[in-house]
Write a protein that holds these residues in place. Structure first.
Motif, PDB file in Angstrom:
ATOM      1  N   ASP A 128       6.523  40.748  35.651  1.00 29.51           N
ATOM      2  CA  ASP A 128       5.564  40.231  36.452  1.00 29.51           C
ATOM      3  C   ASP A 128       5.618  40.890  37.760  1.00 29.51           C
ATOM      4  OD1 ASP A 128       4.326  38.333  38.478  1.00 29.51           O
ATOM      5  OD2 ASP A 128       4.719  37.027  36.932  1.00 29.51           O
ATOM      6  N   ALA A 129       4.223  41.165  38.195  1.00 36.14           N
ATOM      7  CA  ALA A 129       4.217  42.070  39.423  1.00 36.14           C
ATOM      8  C   ALA A 129       4.695  41.383  40.645  1.00 36.14           C
ATOM      9  CB  ALA A 129       2.862  42.513  39.725  1.00 36.14           C
ATOM     10  N   ALA A 130       5.009  40.191  40.544  1.00 38.22           N
ATOM     11  CA  ALA A 130       5.563  39.267  41.791  1.00 38.22           C
ATOM     12  C   ALA A 130       7.094  39.667  42.165  1.00 38.22           C
ATOM     13  CB  ALA A 130       5.596  37.887  41.456  1.00 38.22           C
ATOM     14  N   TYR A 131       7.504  40.570  41.024  1.00 35.86           N
ATOM     15  CA  TYR A 131       8.857  41.037  41.379  1.00 35.86           C
ATOM     16  C   TYR A 131       8.867  42.272  42.230  1.00 35.86           C
ATOM     17  CZ  TYR A 131      11.033  37.658  38.201  1.00 35.86           C
ATOM     18  OH  TYR A 131      11.358  36.454  37.605  1.00 35.86           O
ATOM     19  N   ASN A 132       7.765  42.830  42.424  1.00 43.78           N
ATOM     20  CA  ASN A 132       7.529  44.262  43.156  1.00 43.78           C
ATOM     21  C   ASN A 132       8.507  45.183  43.049  1.00 43.78           C
ATOM     22  OD1 ASN A 132       6.136  45.563  44.744  1.00 43.78           O
ATOM     23  ND2 ASN A 132       7.184  44.700  46.684  1.00 43.78           N
ATOM     24  N   VAL A 133       8.962  45.308  41.871  1.00 37.68           N
ATOM     25  CA  VAL A 133      10.032  46.327  41.475  1.00 37.68           C
ATOM     26  C   VAL A 133       9.961  47.771  41.740  1.00 37.68           C
ATOM     27  CG1 VAL A 133      11.486  47.419  39.660  1.00 37.68           C
ATOM     28  CG2 VAL A 133      10.837  44.731  39.606  1.00 37.68           C
ATOM     29  N   LYS A 134      10.604  48.288  42.580  1.00 37.50           N
ATOM     30  CA  LYS A 134      10.401  49.646  42.893  1.00 37.50           C
ATOM     31  C   LYS A 134      11.523  50.759  42.304  1.00 37.50           C
ATOM     32  CE  LYS A 134       7.167  48.910  46.094  1.00 37.50           C
ATOM     33  NZ  LYS A 134       5.609  48.972  45.506  1.00 37.50           N
TER      34      LYS A 134
ATOM     35  N   SER B 109       8.830  55.764  35.451  1.00 38.04           N
ATOM     36  CA  SER B 109       8.041  56.627  36.468  1.00 38.04           C
ATOM     37  C   SER B 109       6.798  56.593  36.459  1.00 38.04           C
ATOM     38  CB  SER B 109       8.895  58.240  36.084  1.00 38.04           C
ATOM     39  OG  SER B 109       8.146  58.907  37.106  1.00 38.04           O
ATOM     40  N   ARG B 110       6.085  56.623  35.160  1.00 36.77           N
ATOM     41  CA  ARG B 110       4.601  56.565  34.913  1.00 36.77           C
ATOM     42  C   ARG B 110       4.062  55.419  35.652  1.00 36.77           C
ATOM     43  NH1 ARG B 110       5.160  57.212  29.852  1.00 36.77           N
ATOM     44  NH2 ARG B 110       4.927  55.326  28.974  1.00 36.77           N
ATOM     45  N   HIS B 111       4.948  54.116  35.600  1.00 39.02           N
ATOM     46  CA  HIS B 111       4.360  52.890  36.155  1.00 39.02           C
ATOM     47  C   HIS B 111       5.093  52.842  37.859  1.00 39.02           C
ATOM     48  CE1 HIS B 111       2.232  51.494  32.846  1.00 39.02           C
ATOM     49  NE2 HIS B 111       3.163  52.009  32.059  1.00 39.02           N
ATOM     50  N   HIS B 112       5.270  54.046  38.335  1.00 35.15           N
ATOM     51  CA  HIS B 112       5.719  54.195  39.744  1.00 35.15           C
ATOM     52  C   HIS B 112       7.047  53.246  39.993  1.00 35.15           C
ATOM     53  CE1 HIS B 112       1.955  55.933  40.131  1.00 35.15           C
ATOM     54  NE2 HIS B 112       1.228  54.826  39.589  1.00 35.15           N
ATOM     55  N   ILE B 113       8.088  53.312  39.187  1.00 36.80           N
ATOM     56  CA  ILE B 113       9.250  52.588  39.285  1.00 36.80           C
ATOM     57  C   ILE B 113      10.379  53.621  39.110  1.00 36.80           C
ATOM     58  CG2 ILE B 113      10.825  50.991  38.445  1.00 36.80           C
ATOM     59  CD1 ILE B 113       8.549  49.445  37.329  1.00 36.80           C
ATOM     60  N   GLU B 114      11.239  53.915  40.247  1.00 35.98           N
ATOM     61  CA  GLU B 114      12.168  54.996  40.033  1.00 35.98           C
ATOM     62  C   GLU B 114      13.350  54.249  39.357  1.00 35.98           C
ATOM     63  OE1 GLU B 114      13.358  56.204  43.979  1.00 35.98           O
ATOM     64  OE2 GLU B 114      11.339  56.729  44.612  1.00 35.98           O
ATOM     65  N   SER B 115      14.096  55.095  38.713  1.00 36.98           N
ATOM     66  CA  SER B 115      15.385  54.547  37.856  1.00 36.98           C
ATOM     67  C   SER B 115      16.604  55.648  38.175  1.00 36.98           C
ATOM     68  CB  SER B 115      14.902  54.630  36.353  1.00 36.98           C
ATOM     69  OG  SER B 115      14.786  55.794  35.955  1.00 36.98           O
TER      70      SER B 115
ATOM     71  N   PRO C 196       3.954  53.433  24.044  1.00 33.41           N
ATOM     72  CA  PRO C 196       3.069  51.976  24.278  1.00 33.41           C
ATOM     73  C   PRO C 196       3.979  50.715  24.497  1.00 33.41           C
ATOM     74  CG  PRO C 196       2.690  53.345  22.244  1.00 33.41           C
ATOM     75  CD  PRO C 196       4.136  54.114  22.989  1.00 33.41           C
ATOM     76  N   VAL C 197       5.055  50.623  24.157  1.00 31.18           N
ATOM     77  CA  VAL C 197       5.905  49.503  24.403  1.00 31.18           C
ATOM     78  C   VAL C 197       6.278  49.434  25.970  1.00 31.18           C
ATOM     79  CG1 VAL C 197       8.099  48.509  23.996  1.00 31.18           C
ATOM     80  CG2 VAL C 197       7.040  49.426  22.022  1.00 31.18           C
ATOM     81  N   MET C 198       6.527  50.574  26.374  1.00 29.30           N
ATOM     82  CA  MET C 198       7.050  50.598  28.071  1.00 29.30           C
ATOM     83  C   MET C 198       5.678  50.301  28.880  1.00 29.30           C
ATOM     84  SD  MET C 198      10.207  50.968  28.429  1.00 29.30           S
ATOM     85  CE  MET C 198      10.034  51.254  30.210  1.00 29.30           C
ATOM     86  N   ASP C 199       4.493  50.855  28.217  1.00 35.30           N
ATOM     87  CA  ASP C 199       3.048  50.671  28.945  1.00 35.30           C
ATOM     88  C   ASP C 199       2.892  49.249  29.146  1.00 35.30           C
ATOM     89  OD1 ASP C 199       2.940  53.239  29.567  1.00 35.30           O
ATOM     90  OD2 ASP C 199       1.683  53.555  27.900  1.00 35.30           O
ATOM     91  N   GLU C 200       3.152  48.481  27.843  1.00 34.13           N
ATOM     92  CA  GLU C 200       2.796  46.935  27.766  1.00 34.13           C
ATOM     93  C   GLU C 200       3.836  46.304  28.652  1.00 34.13           C
ATOM     94  OE1 GLU C 200       2.284  43.649  24.496  1.00 34.13           O
ATOM     95  OE2 GLU C 200       2.126  45.408  23.701  1.00 34.13           O
ATOM     96  N   LEU C 201       5.103  46.595  28.615  1.00 32.97           N
ATOM     97  CA  LEU C 201       6.107  46.080  29.339  1.00 32.97           C
ATOM     98  C   LEU C 201       5.889  45.954  30.758  1.00 32.97           C
ATOM     99  CD1 LEU C 201       9.086  44.590  29.263  1.00 32.97           C
ATOM    100  CD2 LEU C 201       9.696  47.056  29.161  1.00 32.97           C
ATOM    101  N   LEU C 202       5.365  47.141  31.317  1.00 30.50           N
ATOM    102  CA  LEU C 202       5.026  47.381  32.667  1.00 30.50           C
ATOM    103  C   LEU C 202       3.398  47.637  32.925  1.00 30.50           C
ATOM    104  CD1 LEU C 202       7.494  50.341  33.085  1.00 30.50           C
ATOM    105  CD2 LEU C 202       7.744  47.913  33.613  1.00 30.50           C
ATOM    106  N   GLN C 203       2.582  46.572  32.237  1.00 34.24           N
ATOM    107  CA  GLN C 203       1.351  46.627  32.471  1.00 34.24           C
ATOM    108  C   GLN C 203       0.972  46.445  34.018  1.00 34.24           C
ATOM    109  OE1 GLN C 203      -0.475  43.286  30.246  1.00 34.24           O
ATOM    110  NE2 GLN C 203       1.448  42.997  29.175  1.00 34.24           N
ATOM    111  N   PHE C 204       1.746  45.509  34.577  1.00 37.09           N
ATOM    112  CA  PHE C 204       1.298  45.108  35.757  1.00 37.09           C
ATOM    113  C   PHE C 204       1.721  45.947  36.846  1.00 37.09           C
ATOM    114  CE2 PHE C 204       1.803  41.083  33.454  1.00 37.09           C
ATOM    115  CZ  PHE C 204       0.254  40.888  33.255  1.00 37.09           C
ATOM    116  N   TYR C 205       2.149  47.071  36.564  1.00 37.01           N
ATOM    117  CA  TYR C 205       2.642  48.050  37.719  1.00 37.01           C
ATOM    118  C   TYR C 205       1.796  49.218  37.376  1.00 37.01           C
ATOM    119  CZ  TYR C 205       6.600  45.274  38.689  1.00 37.01           C
ATOM    120  OH  TYR C 205       7.432  44.149  39.346  1.00 37.01           O
ATOM    121  N   ARG C 206       0.839  49.620  37.987  1.00 35.46           N
ATOM    122  CA  ARG C 206      -0.044  50.947  37.920  1.00 35.46           C
ATOM    123  C   ARG C 206       0.166  51.773  39.004  1.00 35.46           C
ATOM    124  NH1 ARG C 206      -1.879  50.454  32.923  1.00 35.46           N
ATOM    125  NH2 ARG C 206      -2.075  48.361  32.032  1.00 35.46           N
TER     126      ARG C 206
END
Length: 164
Positions: free
Chosen positions: A26-32, A56-62, A154-164
């Motif tokens: 959920d985008a409400a978590y605002n994960v960076k 990274s593709r969804h702007h989340i560092e790891s 595609p699994v990661m893209d669906e998992l992180l669909q609210f992080y663009r």
């Protein structure tokens, strides 16, 4: 009629079925930033880099947190403990979010990814999850030999669909 039935049965068995189940983050978590904690039982070398690229593709560092589990414990092939090893590597206190994973390969002339589970947790509970599964280990389908990136992107893209 018999030839037609045999042909239809052969055609149906050649079609592999892939099952993907996702509860998106959920985008409400605002994960960076997420800590990816190593699962010492997973031998699919490409999995963690594909997961990190997806984040990274969804702007989340790891950050990858290496396991401290003894190699003797890592051996064995008992599937009952796969999910236990998802959480065996502790995340440092600085990690607000943690990604755990497990994956299994199958073999048909060569190894290929047949199942993967990915979970994202905050400090209290799992907040997102995804499961990739080749039904019947892919059957006679040639798609089962696709690479980890082709299967997991595609699994990661669906998992992180609210992080663009």
């Amino acid at each position: 009629m018999i030839k037609k039935t045999v042909f239809m049965m052969a055609g149906l068995s050649a079609v592999g079925c892939t099952s993907v189940t996702v509860q998106p983050l959920d985008a409400a978590y605002n994960v960076k930033h997420i800590c990816i904690t190593e699962n010492p039982k997973v031998i699919v070398d490409e999995l963690v880099p594909v997961i990190a690229e997806g984040l990274s593709r969804h702007h989340i560092e790891s950050t990858f947190i290496q396991s401290t589990v003894d190699n003797a414990i890592r051996s064995g092939d008992d599937q009952r403990y796969d999910h236990y090893f998802m959480g065996v590597t502790p995340a440092p206190d600085s990690c607000d979010y943690r990604l755990t994973y497990t994956a299994r390969q199958s073999w048909d002339f060569t190894t290929y990814l047949c199942t993967a589970d990915i979970e994202i947790s905050d400090r209290r509970s799992v907040i997102a999850r995804a499961n990739y599964h080749l039904v019947g280990n892919g059957g006679l389908s040639l798609m089962k030999w696709q690479g980890v990136k082709t299967k997991i992107d595609p699994v990661m893209d669906e998992l992180l669909q609210f992080y663009r």
